[in-house]
Design a protein around this motif. Structure first.
Motif, PDB file in Angstrom:
ATOM      1  N   ASP A 136       0.860  -1.182   0.000  1.00  0.00           N
ATOM      2  CA  ASP A 136       0.000   0.000   0.000  1.00  0.00           C
ATOM      3  C   ASP A 136       0.892   1.226   0.000  1.00  0.00           C
ATOM      4  OD1 ASP A 136      -2.338  -1.520   0.105  1.00  0.00           O
ATOM      5  OD2 ASP A 136      -2.187  -1.706   2.284  1.00  0.00           O
ATOM      6  N   CYS A 137       0.329   2.318  -0.479  1.00  0.00           N
ATOM      7  CA  CYS A 137       1.145   3.534  -0.621  1.00  0.00           C
ATOM      8  C   CYS A 137       0.518   4.689   0.155  1.00  0.00           C
ATOM      9  CB  CYS A 137       1.231   3.871  -2.116  1.00  0.00           C
ATOM     10  SG  CYS A 137       1.945   5.476  -2.446  1.00  0.00           S
ATOM     11  N   ILE A 138       1.367   5.391   0.887  1.00  0.00           N
ATOM     12  CA  ILE A 138       0.945   6.650   1.518  1.00  0.00           C
ATOM     13  C   ILE A 138       1.857   7.731   0.948  1.00  0.00           C
ATOM     14  CG2 ILE A 138       0.741   7.965   3.658  1.00  0.00           C
ATOM     15  CD1 ILE A 138       0.338   5.324   5.146  1.00  0.00           C
ATOM     16  N   ALA A 139       1.277   8.689   0.251  1.00  0.00           N
ATOM     17  CA  ALA A 139       2.075   9.763  -0.352  1.00  0.00           C
ATOM     18  C   ALA A 139       1.987  11.008   0.524  1.00  0.00           C
ATOM     19  CB  ALA A 139       1.569  10.069  -1.755  1.00  0.00           C
ATOM     20  N   ILE A 140       3.138  11.526   0.888  1.00  0.00           N
ATOM     21  CA  ILE A 140       3.215  12.715   1.738  1.00  0.00           C
ATOM     22  C   ILE A 140       4.177  13.704   1.092  1.00  0.00           C
ATOM     23  CG2 ILE A 140       3.780  13.627   4.026  1.00  0.00           C
ATOM     24  CD1 ILE A 140       3.259  10.858   5.197  1.00  0.00           C
ATOM     25  N   GLU A 141       3.782  14.947   1.029  1.00  0.00           N
ATOM     26  CA  GLU A 141       4.639  15.976   0.424  1.00  0.00           C
ATOM     27  C   GLU A 141       5.913  16.145   1.260  1.00  0.00           C
ATOM     28  OE1 GLU A 141       4.820  17.696  -2.907  1.00  0.00           O
ATOM     29  OE2 GLU A 141       2.709  17.650  -2.334  1.00  0.00           O
ATOM     30  N   ALA A 142       7.053  16.251   0.574  1.00  0.00           N
ATOM     31  CA  ALA A 142       8.313  16.487   1.288  1.00  0.00           C
ATOM     32  C   ALA A 142       8.522  17.982   1.489  1.00  0.00           C
ATOM     33  CB  ALA A 142       9.471  15.889   0.501  1.00  0.00           C
TER      34      ALA A 142
END
Ligand code: NAP
Length: 251
Positions: A136-142
């Motif tokens: 599963d993927c969790i995308a978080i802005e860097a």
């Protein structure tokens, strides 16, 4: 079998390393970090070899920590260097969810952490980065190339994880410590000297020695001659931010 010997010189109010870890909250999961290092503070040689710095009892201890948390988190550098399984094999217990911090999509699709063994696999990445199948993927802005550890914890808390082991490597643990987000640190020191290689911690520089972290700590001699330093960092643990203080992509 693990043998702990109280060395009588540290803080007796610290709980035993095998007392159940406190259960955190969705906003603030309990975080334990571990370092398996040499006498000179190295966790790997200059070529990245770290298998195995520690002895058998210390490795048992690491597996016992895994068995007591909901999720284990590593940086992609560790996956590329070691191809770890991150399961519980050396002691009884269930394996935690595996979380890989991979902001640029470097995770090989045949990495062993992706094995379909019924345990959740989660990749934390940046929006738009490629993600290997099988997780599963969790995308978080860097922010300046760094995915804020606070946002990572909040995302994992929202997944239901209340106890999280940050297992390595140096950059990953250091980011969580610099952010003041580690409750407990277990440093397993093996009686060997590498003399060169990767330092276990690379924290923001301090000036006077008075700024050094001096956690309450207990030392335990293990059956293999390794020493566990069980450090309580909770006094420096920063409180959760209210939702209103978070960036829009974190809320
Ligand atoms: N002895 C031990 O206890 C132990 C335990 C674990 C690992 N190790 C050793 O440690 C070495 C790896 O350590 P390491 O410090 O090089 O690598 P690492 O911490 O495993 O991974 C670092 C990489 O993960 C990503 N990352 C970590 N935190 C991030 C954040 N907050 N935001 C965005 N990206 C983040 C970055 O990936 P990108 O580069 O793609 O941006 C970063 O370069 C290996 O040699 C391994 O064998 C030793």
């Amino acid at each position: 079998m693990l043998v702990y010997v109280w060395n009588g010189t540290a803080d007796e109010t610290l709980s035993h390393p095998f007392d159940p870890f406190p259960c955190g909250t969705a906003e603030q999961p309990f975080v334990i970090a571990q370092l398996g290092q040499s006498l000179d503070g190295r966790i790997a040689t200059p070529t990245g070899d770290s298998k195995y710095i520690n002895g058998g009892a210390a490795l048992d201890h690491l597996h016992a920590i895994r068995a007591r948390v909901d999720a284990v988190l590593v940086g992609i550098g560790t996956v590329v260097a070691d191809d770890p399984l991150l399961t519980v094999r050396r002691v009884p217990g269930r394996s935690p969810a595996r979380v890989i911090l991979d902001p640029s999509g470097r995770l090989p699709c045949d990495a062993r952490v992706l094995a379909d063994d019924g345990v959740p696999r989660i990749v934390i990445t940046r929006p738009g980065a490629p993600v290997a199948q099988g997780a599963d993927c969790i995308a978080i802005e860097a922010d300046g190339g760094v995915i804020p550890p606070r946002a990572i914890l909040r995302a994992l808390g929202a997944c239901g994880f209340r106890r999280i082991l940050v297992e390595g490597g140096a950059r990953t643990i250091s980011a969580f410590m610099d952010a003041g987000l580690v409750d407990r640190l277990h440093v397993l020191v093996a009686p060997l000297i590498l003399g060169s290689g990767r330092n276990g911690l690379d924290l923001a520089p301090i000036g006077p020695l008075s700024q050094a972290l001096r956690p309450r700590a207990r030392a335990h001699l293990l059956a293999d001659g390794n020493v566990l330093f069980d450090c309580d960092l909770s006094a420096g643990r920063l409180p959760s931010e209210p939702l209103s203080a978070l960036a829009p992509w974190e809320a």
